[in-house]
Design an enzyme around this catalytic site. Structure first.
Site, PDB file in Angstrom:
ATOM      1  N   LYS A 140       3.026  -1.160  -1.891  1.00 49.49           N
ATOM      2  CA  LYS A 140       2.774  -2.376  -1.100  1.00 49.49           C
ATOM      3  C   LYS A 140       3.712  -3.504  -1.524  1.00 49.49           C
ATOM      4  O   LYS A 140       4.909  -3.367  -1.430  1.00 49.49           O
ATOM      5  CB  LYS A 140       1.305  -2.766  -1.223  1.00 49.49           C
ATOM      6  CG  LYS A 140       0.336  -1.588  -1.136  1.00 49.49           C
ATOM      7  CD  LYS A 140       0.402  -0.850   0.177  1.00 49.49           C
ATOM      8  CE  LYS A 140      -0.695   0.216   0.214  1.00 49.49           C
ATOM      9  NZ  LYS A 140      -0.449   1.315   1.072  1.00 49.49           N
ATOM     10  N   ARG A 163       9.874  14.791 -16.582  1.00 52.34           N
ATOM     11  CA  ARG A 163       8.465  14.557 -16.210  1.00 52.34           C
ATOM     12  C   ARG A 163       7.793  13.699 -17.289  1.00 52.34           C
ATOM     13  O   ARG A 163       6.983  12.828 -16.999  1.00 52.34           O
ATOM     14  CB  ARG A 163       7.717  15.886 -16.031  1.00 52.34           C
ATOM     15  CG  ARG A 163       6.220  15.693 -15.905  1.00 52.34           C
ATOM     16  CD  ARG A 163       5.449  16.909 -15.370  1.00 52.34           C
ATOM     17  NE  ARG A 163       5.951  18.196 -15.744  1.00 52.34           N
ATOM     18  CZ  ARG A 163       5.783  18.767 -16.943  1.00 52.34           C
ATOM     19  NH1 ARG A 163       5.121  18.151 -17.909  1.00 52.34           N
ATOM     20  NH2 ARG A 163       6.279  19.958 -17.196  1.00 52.34           N
ATOM     21  N   ASP A 176      -7.947  -3.226  -9.349  1.00 51.52           N
ATOM     22  CA  ASP A 176      -6.884  -2.872  -8.417  1.00 51.52           C
ATOM     23  C   ASP A 176      -6.266  -4.192  -7.956  1.00 51.52           C
ATOM     24  O   ASP A 176      -6.888  -4.949  -7.204  1.00 51.52           O
ATOM     25  CB  ASP A 176      -7.478  -2.078  -7.241  1.00 51.52           C
ATOM     26  CG  ASP A 176      -6.398  -1.597  -6.269  1.00 51.52           C
ATOM     27  OD1 ASP A 176      -5.327  -2.239  -6.191  1.00 51.52           O
ATOM     28  OD2 ASP A 176      -6.642  -0.591  -5.574  1.00 51.52           O
ATOM     29  N   TYR A 203     -10.739  -0.288  -0.975  1.00 58.21           N
ATOM     30  CA  TYR A 203      -9.879   0.632  -0.238  1.00 58.21           C
ATOM     31  C   TYR A 203     -10.614   1.968  -0.022  1.00 58.21           C
ATOM     32  O   TYR A 203     -11.183   2.531  -0.969  1.00 58.21           O
ATOM     33  CB  TYR A 203      -8.577   0.834  -1.016  1.00 58.21           C
ATOM     34  CG  TYR A 203      -7.691   1.884  -0.407  1.00 58.21           C
ATOM     35  CD1 TYR A 203      -7.328   1.818   0.939  1.00 58.21           C
ATOM     36  CD2 TYR A 203      -7.235   2.955  -1.153  1.00 58.21           C
ATOM     37  CE1 TYR A 203      -6.538   2.797   1.513  1.00 58.21           C
ATOM     38  CE2 TYR A 203      -6.425   3.933  -0.586  1.00 58.21           C
ATOM     39  CZ  TYR A 203      -6.086   3.854   0.749  1.00 58.21           C
ATOM     40  OH  TYR A 203      -5.310   4.822   1.309  1.00 58.21           O
TER      41      TYR A 203
HETATM   42  C1  LIG Z   1      -5.916  -1.663  -2.460  1.00 57.68           C
HETATM   43  C2  LIG Z   1      -5.284  -0.299  -2.470  1.00 57.68           C
HETATM   44  N1  LIG Z   1      -5.320   0.446  -3.567  1.00 57.68           N
HETATM   45  C3  LIG Z   1      -4.764   1.666  -3.618  1.00 57.68           C
HETATM   46  C4  LIG Z   1      -4.137   2.215  -2.518  1.00 57.68           C
HETATM   47  C5  LIG Z   1      -3.546   3.606  -2.585  1.00 57.68           C
HETATM   48  O1  LIG Z   1      -2.152   3.520  -2.728  1.00 57.68           O
HETATM   49  P1  LIG Z   1      -1.115   4.640  -2.221  1.00 57.68           P
HETATM   50  O2  LIG Z   1      -1.183   4.665  -0.740  1.00 57.68           O
HETATM   51  O3  LIG Z   1       0.193   4.161  -2.779  1.00 57.68           O
HETATM   52  O4  LIG Z   1      -1.532   5.931  -2.824  1.00 57.68           O
HETATM   53  C6  LIG Z   1      -4.061   1.469  -1.338  1.00 57.68           C
HETATM   54  C7  LIG Z   1      -3.404   2.015  -0.147  1.00 57.68           C
HETATM   55  O5  LIG Z   1      -3.456   1.457   0.917  1.00 57.68           O
HETATM   56  C8  LIG Z   1      -4.645   0.181  -1.319  1.00 57.68           C
HETATM   57  O6  LIG Z   1      -4.616  -0.590  -0.214  1.00 57.68           O
END
Ligand SMILES: Cc1ncc(COP(=O)(O)O)c(C=O)c1O
Length: 406
Positions: free
Chosen positions: A200, A51, A175, A103
């Site tokens: 992604k 971990r 992000d 998001y």
């Molecule tokens: C721009 C963005 N940030 C963060 C996330 C969250 O990621 P996760 O689904 O891997 O937890 C997403 C998910 O779609 C996203 O599109």
């Protein structure tokens, strides 16, 4: 890696991934051990308990940190776990500025998890520096940036936001999920922290959930490492391997995503069923100039507002055959979705609510003509064709009734 100043693609393939010293394997083994032998108490070879640290995860963290130009990188079990780890640096009373377009899960995390714990937030239009100044408070510690945003593809001038945030003593978190480090490197633009959903583009094949945080701030890195171990939202060794594997082809995949997206946008721009096309590569996009400045190319995400509003948007996403109706994005296969009722449902009735007429496409790397034809055909179905029609609503209703009768 012994090459001086390696290029992006070289780092993506080799950083953190020396041939295995025991066997010479050129791919880092998936290290499944949960614990590591110690010669004496506290005498170990860099790993104690998985971990806390694991060789496959370490390889991934070194590789992704190299791609973001960061000294420190931390892999997490999901993008949300990565965001959570960053926000845990805040204490009750602290304030965060978030974008009015981001998001939905980020909004949910802040409003439903951190707000009850005493963190306050304000949504501001981060394309407007006066709006950012107006939203700033004495207690503001973080500006949360997405660029391009999910789902409206808004472009935020990261360097301009960083100048304002730093003048006030705050941190900028970006992000970078939509752009990836291949297209945009926020730390070089002045950001303090980069977060990713590696689910992604980084992994790129719709087969792993993961997250990542990068920073050059040593103090924050110590805190992130602590949270990663103390909370334990870590990815499995197999998941780390999958992301590492995906990242090797990130550059070539992104080039093709961008190329295919351009063709899709060209078709959408001419189609009467699409009232507005949102893509930073379009010269009329309000963020085009900033995108040209801070991105290598404009990405594989394309959104559009349907002339027929929500009903038309819902019809289009159900009508495509090659674009699969599904949440998520950034993989080799093309996906289409209705943000207002899917990925951004948690932001309904908030300042981050999404236009219900909006459709979001993650343009994959299938044959480009097939993609364009598929989307064009789906859009054709929501066009009003008969002069006596009651409009697209009538067309849709008739089509739905016909489908129900089948
Ligand atoms: C721009 C963005 N940030 C963060 C996330 C969250 O990621 P996760 O689904 O891997 O937890 C997403 C998910 O779609 C996203 O599109």
């Amino acid at each position: 890696m012994t090459i001086e100043r390696p290029g992006f693609e070289t780092k993506a393939i080799h950083a953190g991934q020396e041939p295995d010293p025991v066997t010479g394997a050129v791919v880092p083994p998936i290290s499944l051990a949960t614990t590591f032998a110690q010669a004496g108490v506290g005498e170990h070879r860099g790993f104690e308990y998985a971990r806390t640290g694991n060789p496959t995860r370490r390889a991934l963290e070194v590789c992704l940190a190299a791609l973001e130009g960061a000294a420190h990188g931390f892999a997490f079990a999901s993008g949300m776990a990565a965001e959570d780890a960053v926000l845990r640096a805040l204490v009750p009373g602290d304030h965060v500025v978030i974008p009015t377009d981001a998001y939905g899960g980020t909004y949910r995390l802040l409003s439903k998890v951190f707000e009850p714990a005493g963190i306050t937030w304000t949504a501001a239009d981060l394309t407007d520096m006066d709006a950012l100044e107006a939203a700033w408070r004495d207690e503001t510690r973080v500006v949360w940036v997405e660029s391009p945003t999910n789902p409206a593809l808004t472009v935020v001038d990261i360097a301009a936001v960083a100048r304002i945030a730093h003048a006030h003593g705050g941190r900028v978190v970006v992000d970078n999920t939509f752009a990836t480090p291949y297209l945009q490197q926020p730390l070089a633009l002045g950001a303090d922290v980069v977060v990713h959903s590696s689910t992604k583009y980084l992994s790129g094949h719709s087969d792993v959930i993961g997250g990542f945080v990068a920073t050059n701030d040593g103090e924050l890195a110590t805190q992130l490492g602590f949270v990663q171990n103390a909370v334990g939202a870590v990815p499995s060794p197999f998941d780390c391997y999958l992301v590492l594997r995906g990242v090797k082809t990130l550059a070539v995949r992104m080039d093709r995503h961008c190329q295919n997206a351009r063709a899709v946008v060209a078709m959408l721009a001419e189609h009467a069923a699409a009232a507005k096309v949102l893509y930073p590569g379009l010269p009329m996009h309000p963020g085009h100039g900033v995108a040209r400045k801070q991105m290598r190319d404009f990405g594989g995400m394309v959104s559009f507002v349907c002339a027929g509003g929500e009903a038309a948007a819902l019809a289009v996403v159900e009508e495509t055959r090659l674009f699969t109706l599904a949440e998520s994005l950034g993989a080799v296969e093309s996906l289409i979705e209705h943000p207002a009722q899917m990925t951004h449902l948690s932001a309904a009735d908030s300042p981050l609510a999404v236009d219900p007429g909006l459709v979001r496409c993650s343009v994959g790397i299938e044959s480009v003509d097939d993609l364009v034809d598929d989307l064009r055909r789906a859009l054709d179905t929501v066009l009003v064709r008969e002069p006596e029609s009651t409009g697209w609503r009538g067309t849709l209703q008739r089509r739905r009734k016909a489908r129900d009768r089948r």
